[in-house]
Design an enzyme around this catalytic site. Structure first.
Site, PDB file in Angstrom:
ATOM      1  N   ASP A 148      -8.617   2.830  -3.777  1.00  0.00           N
ATOM      2  CA  ASP A 148      -9.937   3.436  -4.026  1.00  0.00           C
ATOM      3  C   ASP A 148     -10.090   3.817  -5.497  1.00  0.00           C
ATOM      4  O   ASP A 148      -9.329   4.646  -6.019  1.00  0.00           O
ATOM      5  CB  ASP A 148     -10.126   4.673  -3.132  1.00  0.00           C
ATOM      6  CG  ASP A 148     -10.224   4.285  -1.671  1.00  0.00           C
ATOM      7  OD1 ASP A 148     -11.132   3.502  -1.340  1.00  0.00           O
ATOM      8  OD2 ASP A 148      -9.390   4.737  -0.868  1.00  0.00           O
ATOM      9  N   ASP A 194      -3.111   1.295  -6.700  1.00  0.00           N
ATOM     10  CA  ASP A 194      -3.943   2.177  -5.893  1.00  0.00           C
ATOM     11  C   ASP A 194      -5.148   1.338  -5.429  1.00  0.00           C
ATOM     12  O   ASP A 194      -5.427   0.275  -6.004  1.00  0.00           O
ATOM     13  CB  ASP A 194      -4.399   3.358  -6.758  1.00  0.00           C
ATOM     14  CG  ASP A 194      -5.490   4.167  -6.099  1.00  0.00           C
ATOM     15  OD1 ASP A 194      -5.306   4.544  -4.932  1.00  0.00           O
ATOM     16  OD2 ASP A 194      -6.538   4.398  -6.746  1.00  0.00           O
TER      17      ASP A 194
HETATM   18  C1  XBP Z   1      -8.719   7.908  -2.292  1.00  0.00           C
HETATM   19  C2  XBP Z   1      -9.252   8.915  -1.351  1.00  0.00           C
HETATM   20  C3  XBP Z   1     -10.482   8.695  -0.658  1.00  0.00           C
HETATM   21  C4  XBP Z   1     -10.985   7.880   0.405  1.00  0.00           C
HETATM   22  C5  XBP Z   1     -10.020   7.445   1.366  1.00  0.00           C
HETATM   23  O1  XBP Z   1      -7.603   8.403  -2.984  1.00  0.00           O
HETATM   24  O2  XBP Z   1      -8.736   9.987  -1.234  1.00  0.00           O
HETATM   25  O3  XBP Z   1     -11.411   8.518  -1.613  1.00  0.00           O
HETATM   26  O4  XBP Z   1     -11.953   8.705   0.972  1.00  0.00           O
HETATM   27  O5  XBP Z   1     -10.557   7.097   2.587  1.00  0.00           O
HETATM   28  P1  XBP Z   1      -6.631   7.456  -3.829  1.00  0.00           P
HETATM   29  P2  XBP Z   1     -10.071   7.824   3.921  1.00  0.00           P
HETATM   30  O6  XBP Z   1      -7.480   6.421  -4.489  1.00  0.00           O
HETATM   31  O7  XBP Z   1      -5.993   8.373  -4.817  1.00  0.00           O
HETATM   32  O8  XBP Z   1      -5.622   6.837  -2.906  1.00  0.00           O
HETATM   33  O9  XBP Z   1     -11.303   8.478   4.424  1.00  0.00           O
HETATM   34  O10 XBP Z   1      -9.565   6.704   4.772  1.00  0.00           O
HETATM   35  O11 XBP Z   1      -8.995   8.830   3.601  1.00  0.00           O
HETATM   36 MG    MG Z   2      -7.817   6.088  -6.493  1.00  0.00          MG
END
Ligand code: XBP
Ligand code: MG
Length: 232
Positions: free
Chosen positions: A12, A10
């Site tokens: 973020d 993953d």
């Molecule tokens: C990460 C996210 C978000 C970010 C993604 O989820 O949902 O925090 O805002 O940026 P994960 P976008 O780590 O579970 O994949 O604004 O491009 O969606």
């Molecule tokens: Mg995440």
């Protein structure tokens, strides 16, 4: 050791603590768009239950969604976010580099499974590892590739299919329960390293839960995960 044949990271919260930069970027976009919205940490913690930035915006806007150009706000947010990344504000979490290096040494394939966009992923990888690392991740399953966002397992199914592997041959690394549910929903064993915004989450279905990837040296971590997998 023959397992895993690939690791799906993953982005973020897992590769890096990105969410403070996303939050800052959202607030800059609100100000630039003339909105009196502000997401403080407490509110953002709740809003993170909604994965995906545009979905999070829509959820927050509620009845106001028709009056605001949410895609434009989101695009501005992502431009601000990538600028923060390029300025060096976002760093890899502890142990990430060591695990990536160890996996590459052993011929374990690498991929990405994320709800964010490919542009955001590439900006982070290029800034944090160096542009050469864009070739290390042979599959990048991103927002553009699937309709449903985590906890929907679609992004993991897409990544596993692109790798040409069975889900049982792959390890996922996640920071949130939404991500854990997405990985396990696709039949993929998951190591959970809760991020700052996800510390209170549970990790019941995880193969292992660690504070971060530096908690155990990379070689030993891979052996431990392989052993745990065999006991499942
Ligand atoms: C990460 C996210 C978000 C970010 C993604 O989820 O949902 O925090 O805002 O940026 P994960 P976008 O780590 O579970 O994949 O604004 O491009 O969606
Ligand atoms: Mg995440």
């Amino acid at each position: 050791m023959t397992w895993p044949r690939a690791i799906l990271f993953d982005v973020d919260g897992t590769l890096a603590e990105t969410e403070e930069s996303h939050r800052t970027a959202f607030n800059r976009a609100f100000a630039a768009g003339g909105l009196d919205w502000h997401w403080d940490r407490e509110l953002y913690t709740q809003l993170l239950q909604i994965t995906g930035g545009i979905e999070r915006l829509r959820h927050f806007a509620g009845a106001r969604a028709d009056d605001v150009d949410l895609p434009a706000i989101h695009a501005f947010k992502n431009a601000c976010y990538r600028q923060l990344v390029q300025d060096g504000s976002v760093h890899l979490r502890p142990g990430v580099t060591e695990l990536v290096d160890e996996a590459r040494l052993r011929g374990i394939r690498l991929g990405i499974a994320t709800t964010t966009s490919r542009a955001n992923v590439e900006a982070l990888i290029a800034s944090a590892f160096g542009a050469v690392a864009l070739d290390w991740f042979e599959v990048m399953a991103c927002a553009e590739n699937v309709a449903g966002k985590k906890p929907d397992p679609a992004v993991y199914r897409f990544a596993v299919e692109a790798l040409g592997l069975a889900s049982g041959e792959v390890l996922a690394i996640e920071d949130s329960v939404n991500g854990l549910d997405a990985a396990t929903g696709a039949g993929i064993a998951c190591l959970l390293t809760p991020s700052l915004y996800c510390r209170a989450d549970g990790g019941g279905r995880a193969l292992l839960v660690l504070d971060d990837l530096a908690s155990v040296p990379a070689a030993r971590l891979l052996q431990t995960l392989c052993d745990l997998r065999q006991c499942q």
